[in-house]
Motif scaffolding. Structure first.
Motif, PDB file in Angstrom:
ATOM      1  N   LYS A   1      -2.545  -9.912   7.373  1.00 35.18           N
ATOM      2  CA  LYS A   1      -1.768 -10.633   8.403  1.00 35.18           C
ATOM      3  C   LYS A   1      -0.527  -9.849   8.837  1.00 35.18           C
ATOM      4  N   LYS A   2      -0.184  -8.794   8.075  1.00 33.86           N
ATOM      5  CA  LYS A   2       0.968  -7.954   8.436  1.00 33.86           C
ATOM      6  C   LYS A   2       0.527  -6.521   8.757  1.00 33.86           C
ATOM      7  N   ASP A   3      -0.778  -6.317   8.806  1.00 31.49           N
ATOM      8  CA  ASP A   3      -1.349  -4.973   8.980  1.00 31.49           C
ATOM      9  C   ASP A   3      -1.365  -4.603  10.466  1.00 31.49           C
ATOM     10  N   VAL A   4      -0.169  -4.311  11.003  1.00 36.90           N
ATOM     11  CA  VAL A   4      -0.051  -4.108  12.448  1.00 36.90           C
ATOM     12  C   VAL A   4      -0.610  -2.759  12.917  1.00 36.90           C
ATOM     13  N   ASP A   5      -0.918  -1.876  11.980  1.00 33.08           N
ATOM     14  CA  ASP A   5      -1.630  -0.642  12.337  1.00 33.08           C
ATOM     15  C   ASP A   5      -3.130  -0.916  12.478  1.00 33.08           C
TER      16      ASP A   5
ATOM     17  N   HIS B   1      -6.638  -2.177   7.884  1.00 31.70           N
ATOM     18  CA  HIS B   1      -7.251  -2.912   6.770  1.00 31.70           C
ATOM     19  C   HIS B   1      -8.702  -3.279   7.125  1.00 31.70           C
ATOM     20  N   PRO B   2      -9.632  -3.135   6.139  1.00 33.32           N
ATOM     21  CA  PRO B   2     -11.046  -3.426   6.446  1.00 33.32           C
ATOM     22  C   PRO B   2     -11.281  -4.839   6.963  1.00 33.32           C
ATOM     23  N   GLU B   3     -10.436  -5.779   6.551  1.00 38.71           N
ATOM     24  CA  GLU B   3     -10.614  -7.148   7.076  1.00 38.71           C
ATOM     25  C   GLU B   3     -10.386  -7.168   8.592  1.00 38.71           C
ATOM     26  N   ASN B   4      -9.355  -6.471   9.026  1.00 38.93           N
ATOM     27  CA  ASN B   4      -9.080  -6.438  10.467  1.00 38.93           C
ATOM     28  C   ASN B   4     -10.111  -5.600  11.216  1.00 38.93           C
ATOM     29  N   LEU B   5     -10.522  -4.475  10.623  1.00 33.54           N
ATOM     30  CA  LEU B   5     -11.553  -3.646  11.275  1.00 33.54           C
ATOM     31  C   LEU B   5     -12.865  -4.423  11.376  1.00 33.54           C
ATOM     32  N   GLY B   6     -13.201  -5.165  10.304  1.00 36.94           N
ATOM     33  CA  GLY B   6     -14.434  -5.966  10.303  1.00 36.94           C
ATOM     34  C   GLY B   6     -14.397  -7.039  11.372  1.00 36.94           C
ATOM     35  N   ARG B   7     -13.241  -7.675  11.497  1.00 36.12           N
ATOM     36  CA  ARG B   7     -13.092  -8.702  12.531  1.00 36.12           C
ATOM     37  C   ARG B   7     -13.262  -8.088  13.920  1.00 36.12           C
TER      38      ARG B   7
ATOM     39  N   LEU C   1       3.833  -2.379  18.751  1.00 38.16           N
ATOM     40  CA  LEU C   1       4.786  -3.438  19.093  1.00 38.16           C
ATOM     41  C   LEU C   1       4.035  -4.739  19.382  1.00 38.16           C
ATOM     42  N   HIS C   2       2.948  -4.623  20.132  1.00 34.05           N
ATOM     43  CA  HIS C   2       2.189  -5.813  20.504  1.00 34.05           C
ATOM     44  C   HIS C   2       1.605  -6.479  19.263  1.00 34.05           C
ATOM     45  N   ASN C   3       1.036  -5.661  18.368  1.00 32.07           N
ATOM     46  CA  ASN C   3       0.486  -6.222  17.126  1.00 32.07           C
ATOM     47  C   ASN C   3       1.588  -6.886  16.297  1.00 32.07           C
ATOM     48  N   THR C   4       2.769  -6.270  16.282  1.00 28.01           N
ATOM     49  CA  THR C   4       3.886  -6.853  15.512  1.00 28.01           C
ATOM     50  C   THR C   4       4.288  -8.192  16.125  1.00 28.01           C
ATOM     51  N   PHE C   5       4.281  -8.246  17.442  1.00 24.66           N
ATOM     52  CA  PHE C   5       4.622  -9.507  18.115  1.00 24.66           C
ATOM     53  C   PHE C   5       3.597 -10.595  17.778  1.00 24.66           C
ATOM     54  N   LEU C   6       2.309 -10.203  17.746  1.00 24.93           N
ATOM     55  CA  LEU C   6       1.266 -11.176  17.394  1.00 24.93           C
ATOM     56  C   LEU C   6       1.450 -11.659  15.953  1.00 24.93           C
ATOM     57  N   ALA C   7       1.788 -10.744  15.062  1.00 19.90           N
ATOM     58  CA  ALA C   7       2.018 -11.113  13.655  1.00 19.90           C
ATOM     59  C   ALA C   7       3.204 -12.067  13.558  1.00 19.90           C
ATOM     60  N   TYR C   8       4.228 -11.799  14.339  1.00 14.32           N
ATOM     61  CA  TYR C   8       5.448 -12.624  14.371  1.00 14.32           C
ATOM     62  C   TYR C   8       5.127 -14.034  14.889  1.00 14.32           C
ATOM     63  N   GLU C   9       4.328 -14.088  15.943  1.00 13.67           N
ATOM     64  CA  GLU C   9       3.980 -15.399  16.501  1.00 13.67           C
ATOM     65  C   GLU C   9       3.237 -16.232  15.479  1.00 13.67           C
ATOM     66  N   LYS C  10       2.343 -15.554  14.761  1.00 12.41           N
ATOM     67  CA  LYS C  10       1.578 -16.257  13.721  1.00 12.41           C
ATOM     68  C   LYS C  10       2.536 -16.745  12.630  1.00 12.41           C
TER      69      LYS C  10
END
Ligand code: NAP
Length: 306
Positions: A114-118, A121-127, A279-288
């Motif tokens: 949930k903080k992997d803004v790069d 992580h395999p969970e994010n790549l899998g998704r 930045l966009h991914n960080t913003f999405l993480a922040y919103e969550k």
């Protein structure tokens, strides 16, 4: 056409800032990105600086955790676990490459998805593979955003990707095959074992190169009218420059520009788009994170990425 990533990123960052300002006006805290930098590699330090500068410009809080070269694996993982648990940290990035004694895969696995803004992580790549909302890896996401910004129609086109790294080549090849507006390509993924590379590259309507070999792709390897995305970024000693080096891409720009229809420059092509995506991914993480605080558990999924 010059696919200028600096112009595209500035425009997208302006929109993101406007959205953020609405949150700040409501009294919410700013998003917070933490970068972990190990050792004193000049290029890595420059990339981290550029990311932190972009954070400041847009109004994010940013912190660099600069650790000595000899930091142990256990110490590094302890820092990551502490940041995972810190409610004031939205995004964590560990600048690659890491010193040889660190097992990179363990580091990637340690970051809370949930903080992997790069987006490594395999969970994010899998998704991403099965087209669920996620943090797309920053550079491939930046390429999609750039193609979208310049309204390049890639659907049904043949895309050839040169280089199969986990952070660029492999994910962009998957993303471009997805059933999406910037997708629906037929993709060929090539690497150092590919035979007769030029027969593949010459068939590409969209050629994406990420190998780290300066000027490797020459004009004779490009199909006339192709769109060329040069991800490569190599420092070459250059006495004329104040910094002492020039940044050179994987594509011979001067030759390629005469034959292709559109091309990214190096620098100011893919690089600024990678930073925007971060930045966009960080913003999405922040919103969550904000949603978790205000309506605990209301959102099962991270916000939509793109
Ligand atoms: P990487 O991990 O350095 O791997 C290089 C890839 O290129 C490998 O898959 C390798 O094949 C392939 N390759 C090497 N020589 C080749 C050849 N002669 N023909 C075909 N494929 C070949 O890749 P990376 O991390 O994606 O980095 C690539 C470049 O992009 C670097 O210059 C890096 O600095 C740059 N980069 C830029 C950004 C940005 O934001 N602008 C972001 C990330 C990376 P094998 O797998 O068979 O070894």
């Amino acid at each position: 056409m010059l696919l200028n990533g600096k112009i595209a990123a500035q425009s997208l960052q302006k929109k993101l800032k406007a959205t953020l300002d609405l949150r700040l006006e409501k009294g919410l805290r700013a998003p917070h990105l933490v970068a972990i930098l190990l050792g004193n590699d000049g290029a890595s330090a420059t990339y981290v600086q550029a990311k932190m500068k972009a954070c400041q410009e847009i109004g994010f809080k940013s912190t660099v955790l600069h650790l000595p070269e000899n930091t142990s694996q256990a110490e590094l993982l302890a820092h990551i676990h502490a940041l995972n648990a810190d409610a004031q940290t939205d995004g964590i990035l560990v600048q690659l490459p890491l010193p040889k004694h660190i097992v990179e895969k363990q580091v990637i696995l340690a970051i809370d998805p949930k903080k992997d803004v790069d987006g490594f992580h395999p969970e994010n790549l899998g998704r991403a593979v099965i087209h669920l909302p996620t943090f797309l890896p920053a550079t491939p996401k930046g390429i999609l955003e750039l193609l979208s910004f310049y309204q390049i129609d890639v659907q049904g086109k043949h895309c050839v990707v040169v280089g199969r790294s986990h952070i660029v080549g492999t994910p962009i090849s998957i993303l471009l095959t997805r059933n999406d507006k910037i997708g629906n390509c037929t993709v060929t993924l090539t690497h150092s074992h590919t035979q007769n590379l030029e027969t593949h590259t010459r068939m590409a309507d969209l050629l994406i190169v990420a190998i780290g070999k300066p000027n490797f792709i020459t004009a004779d390897m490009i199909k006339p009218g192709a769109v060329v995305i040069d991800v490569g970024l190599t420092r070459i000693a250059d006495e004329r420059k104040k910094s002492g080096y020039s940044l050179v891409g994987d594509v011979d720009f001067e030759g390629a520009k005469k034959i292709c229809s559109a091309i990214t420059p190096v620098p100011f092509g893919v690089g600024p788009m990678t930073i925007y995506s971060l930045l966009h991914n960080t913003f999405l993480a922040y919103e969550k994170a904000q949603d978790d605080l205000t309506e605990k558990g209301a959102l099962e999924e991270p916000s939509v990425f793109f």
